[in-house]
Scaffold this motif. Structure first.
Motif, PDB file in Angstrom:
ATOM      1  N   THR A  59       8.610  -0.380  -5.334  1.00  0.00           N
ATOM      2  CA  THR A  59       7.508  -0.824  -6.195  1.00  0.00           C
ATOM      3  C   THR A  59       7.657  -2.283  -6.614  1.00  0.00           C
ATOM      4  N   ASP A  60       8.870  -2.845  -6.477  1.00  0.00           N
ATOM      5  CA  ASP A  60       9.085  -4.256  -6.808  1.00  0.00           C
ATOM      6  C   ASP A  60       9.150  -5.138  -5.568  1.00  0.00           C
ATOM      7  N   ALA A  61       8.825  -4.629  -4.407  1.00  0.00           N
ATOM      8  CA  ALA A  61       8.996  -5.380  -3.158  1.00  0.00           C
ATOM      9  C   ALA A  61       8.027  -6.547  -3.042  1.00  0.00           C
ATOM     10  N   LEU A  62       6.840  -6.436  -3.643  1.00  0.00           N
ATOM     11  CA  LEU A  62       5.803  -7.454  -3.440  1.00  0.00           C
ATOM     12  C   LEU A  62       5.441  -8.187  -4.731  1.00  0.00           C
ATOM     13  N   ASN A  63       6.286  -8.123  -5.728  1.00  0.00           N
ATOM     14  CA  ASN A  63       5.966  -8.755  -7.012  1.00  0.00           C
ATOM     15  C   ASN A  63       5.563 -10.219  -6.842  1.00  0.00           C
TER      16      ASN A  63
ATOM     17  N   LEU B 186       0.557  -2.857  -5.868  1.00  0.00           N
ATOM     18  CA  LEU B 186       1.954  -3.236  -5.619  1.00  0.00           C
ATOM     19  C   LEU B 186       2.288  -4.614  -6.205  1.00  0.00           C
ATOM     20  N   ARG B 187       1.390  -5.149  -7.029  1.00  0.00           N
ATOM     21  CA  ARG B 187       1.584  -6.403  -7.776  1.00  0.00           C
ATOM     22  C   ARG B 187       1.675  -7.633  -6.873  1.00  0.00           C
TER      23      ARG B 187
ATOM     24  N   PRO C 207       9.516 -14.529  -9.078  1.00  0.00           N
ATOM     25  CA  PRO C 207       9.409 -13.089  -9.370  1.00  0.00           C
ATOM     26  C   PRO C 207      10.601 -12.344  -8.763  1.00  0.00           C
ATOM     27  N   VAL C 208      11.074 -11.334  -9.476  1.00  0.00           N
ATOM     28  CA  VAL C 208      12.179 -10.516  -8.969  1.00  0.00           C
ATOM     29  C   VAL C 208      11.612  -9.495  -7.989  1.00  0.00           C
ATOM     30  N   ARG C 209      12.139  -9.525  -6.753  1.00  0.00           N
ATOM     31  CA  ARG C 209      11.693  -8.571  -5.740  1.00  0.00           C
ATOM     32  C   ARG C 209      12.879  -7.753  -5.252  1.00  0.00           C
TER      33      ARG C 209
END
Length: 216
Positions: free
Chosen positions: A105-109, A139-140, A192-194
Motif C-alpha cells: 500500500t506504500d509502494a506508490l506514495n 494507491l496514493r 515520500p516513503v515507499r
C-alpha cells in the motif's frame, strides 16, 4: 541526473497494441525529460510474463517468486511510472488488477504516473477516469491530468486523430513532476516513503507490549 521510469504493460498478445502505445509514451517521456536537462532510464514490466507468478501468489497466501518480487522492487524504486492496460469488459484487464493487488500500500506514495489504455473502439475511452485513475489514486500515486486512450483506428492514422498530441501532453506533465522532485532544497521537501513490501519490517512490536492491558 538520470531518472528511472518504469513502464507496466498488460498486453496479452505479441505483437500488442498495448505495448506499442507504451513504447510511444516512453519515448515521449524520454524526450520531455531530456528537454529539461536530465536523462531517463526506461525499464519495462510485461505482466503477460508474470501471469503464472501472479496466480501462484494470489492463491498461495501472498508468497511470491523472485520475478514478481523483482517487479515490485522496480515499481517502488521508480521516479515515475507509465501504466497501460487493454480494456476488457469495460474496465482494466484482470491481469492488470492482479499486479496492482500485489503491491504494498506504500509502494506508490506520491509517485507521478501516466495512465493509458487501448481498446477496439473509442466508446471505451472513459475507462481511464472511471476505473484506472481511481485505482492509482487509491494507491496514493500522483496521476497526471492527461490520460492516453488509443482505439484501434488511432494506430496508423495518417491524419493523426490527436493521439500524438495526447501522448506529448501527458509526457510533458510527467516530466515536469519527475524533474521538479530534484529541484527541491534538500531537507525541506523530504521524498515520500515507499515500500515494495518485499523486506521484513525492521521495527517489530514486542509481543508482551501487544498484550499489555489485556486481562482476559
Amino acid at each position: 541526473m538520470s531518472r528511472n521510469i518504469v513502464v507496466v504493460s498488460a498486453g496479452v498478445s505479441v505483437p500488442s497494441s498495448t505495448r506499442l502505445l507504451a513504447d510511444r509514451i516512453a519515448d515521449s517521456v524520454d524526450a520531455a525529460v531530456s528537454a529539461r536537462g536530465e536523462s531517463v532510464q526506461v525499464s519495462f514490466i510485461e505482466l503477460r510474463e508474470l501471469a503464472v507468478d501472479l496466480a501462484h501468489s494470489l492463491t498461495g497466501g501472498g508468497l511470491m517468486g523472485p520475478r514478481l518480487a523483482s517487479a515490485r522492487d522496480q515499481v517502488s524504486e521508480a521516479a515515475g511510472l507509465i501504466v497501460v492496460t487493454p480494456v476488457f469488459a469495460a474496465s482494466y484487464s484482470g491481469l492488470f488488477k492482479m499486479f496492482f493487488d500485489q503491491l504494498d500500500t506504500d509502494a506508490l506514495n506520491g509517485m507521478p504516473v501516466i495512465i493509458a489504455a487501448t481498446a477496439g473502439t473509442p466508446r471505451h475511452s472513459l475507462v481511464l477516469d472511471h476505473a484506472v485513475r481511481p485505482l492509482l489514486t487509491y494507491l496514493r500515486a500522483v496521476v497526471v491530468p492527461t490520460g492516453v486512450f488509443a482505439a484501434t483506428e488511432d494506430f496508423g492514422d495518417s491524419a493523426d486523430s490527436g493521439l500524438t498530441g495526447r501522448i506529448s501532453r501527458a509526457a510533458s506533465e510527467l516530466a515536469s513532476l519527475v524533474v521538479a522532485s530534484t529541484d527541491a532544497v534538500a531537507g525541506f521537501t523530504p521524498d515520500p516513503v515507499r515500500n515494495s513490501g518485499n523486506d521484513l519490517p525492521t521495527q517489530v512490536t514486542n509481543f508482551a507490549d501487544l498484550l499489555r492491558g489485556h486481562a482476559g
